[in-house]
Design a protein around this motif. Structure first.
Motif, PDB file in Angstrom:
ATOM      1  N   LEU A  51       0.825  -1.209   0.000  1.00  0.00           N
ATOM      2  CA  LEU A  51       0.000   0.000   0.000  1.00  0.00           C
ATOM      3  C   LEU A  51       0.860   1.260   0.000  1.00  0.00           C
ATOM      4  O   LEU A  51       0.567   2.241  -0.697  1.00  0.00           O
ATOM      5  CB  LEU A  51      -0.934  -0.004   1.215  1.00  0.00           C
ATOM      6  CG  LEU A  51      -2.067  -1.041   1.180  1.00  0.00           C
ATOM      7  CD1 LEU A  51      -2.751  -1.120   2.532  1.00  0.00           C
ATOM      8  CD2 LEU A  51      -3.087  -0.681   0.101  1.00  0.00           C
ATOM      9  N   GLU A  52       1.950   1.236   0.780  1.00  0.00           N
ATOM     10  CA  GLU A  52       2.841   2.402   0.821  1.00  0.00           C
ATOM     11  C   GLU A  52       3.484   2.632  -0.540  1.00  0.00           C
ATOM     12  O   GLU A  52       3.627   3.783  -0.991  1.00  0.00           O
ATOM     13  CB  GLU A  52       3.897   2.211   1.893  1.00  0.00           C
ATOM     14  CG  GLU A  52       4.757   3.449   2.122  1.00  0.00           C
ATOM     15  CD  GLU A  52       5.636   3.310   3.343  1.00  0.00           C
ATOM     16  OE1 GLU A  52       6.036   4.353   3.899  1.00  0.00           O
ATOM     17  OE2 GLU A  52       5.938   2.164   3.750  1.00  0.00           O
ATOM     18  N   LEU A  54       2.150   2.044  -3.305  1.00  0.00           N
ATOM     19  CA  LEU A  54       1.102   2.607  -4.162  1.00  0.00           C
ATOM     20  C   LEU A  54       0.723   4.030  -3.751  1.00  0.00           C
ATOM     21  O   LEU A  54      -0.169   4.629  -4.347  1.00  0.00           O
ATOM     22  CB  LEU A  54      -0.139   1.711  -4.124  1.00  0.00           C
ATOM     23  CG  LEU A  54       0.034   0.320  -4.753  1.00  0.00           C
ATOM     24  CD1 LEU A  54      -1.207  -0.526  -4.517  1.00  0.00           C
ATOM     25  CD2 LEU A  54       0.311   0.442  -6.253  1.00  0.00           C
ATOM     26  N   GLY A  55       1.385   4.548  -2.720  1.00  0.00           N
ATOM     27  CA  GLY A  55       1.148   5.933  -2.309  1.00  0.00           C
ATOM     28  C   GLY A  55       0.220   6.102  -1.134  1.00  0.00           C
ATOM     29  O   GLY A  55      -0.084   7.228  -0.732  1.00  0.00           O
ATOM     30  N   ALA A  56      -0.259   5.009  -0.552  1.00  0.00           N
ATOM     31  CA  ALA A  56      -1.177   5.103   0.583  1.00  0.00           C
ATOM     32  C   ALA A  56      -0.449   5.557   1.839  1.00  0.00           C
ATOM     33  O   ALA A  56       0.700   5.179   2.083  1.00  0.00           O
ATOM     34  CB  ALA A  56      -1.837   3.757   0.830  1.00  0.00           C
ATOM     35  N   THR A  57      -1.115   6.377   2.633  1.00  0.00           N
ATOM     36  CA  THR A  57      -0.559   6.839   3.907  1.00  0.00           C
ATOM     37  C   THR A  57      -1.450   6.477   5.089  1.00  0.00           C
ATOM     38  O   THR A  57      -1.003   6.539   6.232  1.00  0.00           O
ATOM     39  CB  THR A  57      -0.380   8.371   3.899  1.00  0.00           C
ATOM     40  OG1 THR A  57      -1.670   8.999   3.834  1.00  0.00           O
ATOM     41  CG2 THR A  57       0.466   8.810   2.713  1.00  0.00           C
ATOM     42  N   GLU A  62      -8.688   8.650   2.320  1.00  0.00           N
ATOM     43  CA  GLU A  62      -7.829   8.175   1.239  1.00  0.00           C
ATOM     44  C   GLU A  62      -8.324   6.819   0.733  1.00  0.00           C
ATOM     45  O   GLU A  62      -8.712   5.958   1.515  1.00  0.00           O
ATOM     46  CB  GLU A  62      -6.410   8.064   1.780  1.00  0.00           C
ATOM     47  CG  GLU A  62      -5.351   7.673   0.791  1.00  0.00           C
ATOM     48  CD  GLU A  62      -4.003   7.593   1.481  1.00  0.00           C
ATOM     49  OE1 GLU A  62      -3.206   8.519   1.336  1.00  0.00           O
ATOM     50  OE2 GLU A  62      -3.756   6.599   2.204  1.00  0.00           O
ATOM     51  N   THR A  64      -7.256   3.542  -1.865  1.00  0.00           N
ATOM     52  CA  THR A  64      -6.243   2.874  -2.684  1.00  0.00           C
ATOM     53  C   THR A  64      -6.826   1.554  -3.171  1.00  0.00           C
ATOM     54  O   THR A  64      -7.323   0.757  -2.361  1.00  0.00           O
ATOM     55  CB  THR A  64      -4.967   2.603  -1.871  1.00  0.00           C
ATOM     56  OG1 THR A  64      -4.513   3.824  -1.273  1.00  0.00           O
ATOM     57  CG2 THR A  64      -3.874   2.043  -2.766  1.00  0.00           C
ATOM     58  N   LYS A  65      -6.764   1.338  -4.480  1.00  0.00           N
ATOM     59  CA  LYS A  65      -7.283   0.098  -5.050  1.00  0.00           C
ATOM     60  C   LYS A  65      -6.122  -0.770  -5.537  1.00  0.00           C
ATOM     61  O   LYS A  65      -5.153  -0.266  -6.098  1.00  0.00           O
ATOM     62  CB  LYS A  65      -8.215   0.403  -6.217  1.00  0.00           C
ATOM     63  CG  LYS A  65      -9.485   1.148  -5.823  1.00  0.00           C
ATOM     64  CD  LYS A  65     -10.374   1.409  -7.032  1.00  0.00           C
ATOM     65  CE  LYS A  65     -11.633   2.161  -6.635  1.00  0.00           C
ATOM     66  NZ  LYS A  65     -12.517   2.424  -7.809  1.00  0.00           N
ATOM     67  N   LEU A  66      -6.233  -2.085  -5.305  1.00  0.00           N
ATOM     68  CA  LEU A  66      -5.220  -3.020  -5.780  1.00  0.00           C
ATOM     69  C   LEU A  66      -5.883  -4.355  -6.102  1.00  0.00           C
ATOM     70  O   LEU A  66      -6.941  -4.688  -5.533  1.00  0.00           O
ATOM     71  CB  LEU A  66      -4.100  -3.193  -4.767  1.00  0.00           C
ATOM     72  CG  LEU A  66      -4.410  -3.778  -3.390  1.00  0.00           C
ATOM     73  CD1 LEU A  66      -3.121  -4.291  -2.752  1.00  0.00           C
ATOM     74  CD2 LEU A  66      -5.032  -2.733  -2.454  1.00  0.00           C
ATOM     75  N   LEU A  78     -10.047  -2.826  -1.807  1.00  0.00           N
ATOM     76  CA  LEU A  78     -10.117  -1.368  -1.681  1.00  0.00           C
ATOM     77  C   LEU A  78      -9.705  -1.010  -0.260  1.00  0.00           C
ATOM     78  O   LEU A  78     -10.371  -1.393   0.704  1.00  0.00           O
ATOM     79  CB  LEU A  78     -11.525  -0.863  -1.991  1.00  0.00           C
ATOM     80  CG  LEU A  78     -11.707   0.655  -2.053  1.00  0.00           C
ATOM     81  CD1 LEU A  78     -12.808   1.025  -3.043  1.00  0.00           C
ATOM     82  CD2 LEU A  78     -12.049   1.250  -0.686  1.00  0.00           C
TER      83      LEU A  78
END
Length: 508
Positions: A51-52, A54-57, A62, A64-66, A78
């Motif tokens: 996640l980090e 991918l830019g997640a904080t 916020e 983040t999808k993967l 998600l």
């Protein structure tokens, strides 16, 4: 409406369009929240690092999808931000869970089913996540081409089904929390629908008809006073405001009663279905959202229905003061004097200060039944928006302890509020040489002046609070958390919570 279920299923084997997990903001980077362990294990315990990358904080709101790990029946994971990681041994704040669930529900618009693997430590968490899903999945598309009837074929349809992983289907507290969240969320969304309806379709008569239909469905007694009954009864405030419109005013009384109740709450809502300002016409640029000036009545309506659906052991009466404020040859003029239902006379100095006039009649009507407390809700003053901004409503009262109770109830359910004073020195500014009181006073502190005006029409010895929701009632910006653009349904949850506290014998 989004269908909610509690599920003990494991995330990998659940058929869904997405698995929703929580991620918090830790000191050294994102932290995977409890509830998402099966997903983390499928990533060999490295999900936080993925996640980090991918830019997640983990910041609140916020997304983040993967791709889901191999072997999962859902194709998507998600991750939604929960904000700061709780301190050791502390659980996640209910409002953080509610907002995260709402953000995820909005992000999954167009999906049929999602599984929410957010932290669920107790029934309160179940209720918070469920409520966030119902509120976040809201949309208003009845007036778009093909409308709501085509939702099933529309790729932008709201999330249809949500399973709460970790919820206990056989646990009475979890089941009750889910049922409460469904009822409150659906009624809050009913209020949003009303606020978003265009004024050419929602005039006072149409609003009253909708209230009658809902009342019949939920076993609520309803009484509607039309213009003839209002004239016969001497409701000069409501008639004065509605006199300039071709759409006649109404006063609607909704009564939910419980055979086990020994307490009575009265809720009073301002219901100006459109506010042009009347003869004191609003300037260009200030009219476009004035369909929302009935948000207080919408909140009261929804809260009474929610109380009925929940079967609360308290008697709740809702008063909807409905009128359309328009300029015409029959409209009230600045300088006119109105004789109110209470018998007091009011000199109208500004016809755009109309909400306090309809509320004055409804407050006095509510007072005649001697309830244990009265709470009015209104998009009343621009001054309150200047004081508290667009997301916080003001709370005024004739009793300091009750004001604190209302404020704390609002904060508990996630509705930002702030206690405001009623300074006695501001009352003198409403003195009139012609009538008992004027509808305007000092310009500075205008929201407090309006509260002082309303206090004049509360029966002696009755505890009363006033919620000025002018700021948060209608969101003109982008959606956030579980709050959509447009009508928000602000104050519904606060009113329901006050009814619950009263039923539990916890309201002083």
């Amino acid at each position: 409406m989004t269908a909610l279920t509690l599920s003990t299923a494991a995330a990998p084997g659940l058929r869904a369009d997405a698995i929703v997990i929580g991620v918090a903001k830790g000191v050294k980077g994102p932290i995977v929240a409890p509830g998402s362990e099966p997903v983390d294990q499928a990533y060999d315990g490295r999900l936080a690092g993925v996640l980090e990358t991918l830019g997640a904080t983990g910041a609140e709101g916020e997304v983040t999808k993967l791709p889901a790990p191999a072997g999962f029946k859902a194709p998507l994971v998600l991750a939604v931000g929960l904000g700061a990681e709780p301190e050791k041994d502390a659980s996640y704040d209910a409002e953080a869970l509610r907002r995260a669930a709402g953000v995820a529900a909005r992000a999954l618009t167009g999906s049929k089913k999602a599984a929410f693997a957010l932290p669920l430590t107790d029934a309160g968490d179940v209720g918070a996540v469920a409520e966030g899903v119902v509120l976040g999945a809201y949309s208003f598309d009845a007036y778009k081409q093909n409308g709501a009837d085509a939702r099933a074929k529309n790729a932008k349809a709201p999330l249809a089904e949500a399973a709460l992983l970790g919820g206990k289907p056989r646990d009475a507290a979890h089941k009750a929390a889910l049922a409460r969240a469904t009822a409150v969320g659906e009624e809050l969304n009913r209020a949003r629908d009303l606020i978003n309806m265009p004024p050419n379709d929602l005039d006072p008569e149409a609003f009253a008809t909708l209230a009658q239909t809902a009342a019949k469905e939920h076993g609520i007694k309803v009484q509607v006073l039309d213009e003839k009954a209002l004239a016969k009864g001497g409701y000069g405030g409501i008639l004065g405001v509605g006199g300039g419109s071709a759409a006649a005013p109404r006063l609607v009384k909704l009564s939910y009663t419980s055979s086990k109740a020994d307490k009575h709450l009265a809720f009073v809502g301002k219901g100006i279905t459109y506010d042009s300002g009347g003869i004191s016409l609003k300037p260009a640029g200030h009219n476009e959202t004035m369909k929302c000036d009935m948000s207080g009545a919408a909140a009261v309506f929804a809260a009474v229905v929610a109380a009925a659906r929940l079967g609360l052991e308290v008697n709740v009466t809702g008063w909807l003061a409905l009128a359309e404020n328009m300029p015409s040859g029959t409209a009230t003029r600045p300088g006119d004097v109105l004789r109110m239902f209470s018998g007091k006379t009011v000199e109208v100095l500004n016809t755009d200060a109309e909400g306090r006039l309809v509320l004055a009649d409804a407050l006095w009507a509510a007072s005649q039944e001697k309830p244990d407390a009265i709470v009015d809700v209104a998009t009343l003053t621009g001054a309150m928006m200047l004081a508290l901004g667009s997301r916080t409503f003001g709370v005024m009262a004739n009793d300091d302890a009750f004001r604190t109770t209302v404020y704390e109830a609002a904060e508990e359910v996630g509705e930002p509020a702030w206690p405001m004073p009623l300074p006695e020195h501001l009352r003198k500014g409403m003195d009139s040489a012609t009538a008992d009181i004027a509808n305007m006073g000092e310009r500075m502190g205008g929201g407090l002046v309006a509260g002082l005006f309303l206090r004049e029409f509360v029966g002696e010895g009755i505890t009363w609070a006033h919620l000025d929701i002018a700021g948060p009632a209608f969101n003109e910006g982008g959606p956030f958390g579980y709050t959509p653009k447009g009508g928000t349904g602000t104050a519904v949850r606060t009113l329901v919570r006050l009814a619950e506290l009263t039923a539990a014998g916890e309201l002083g």
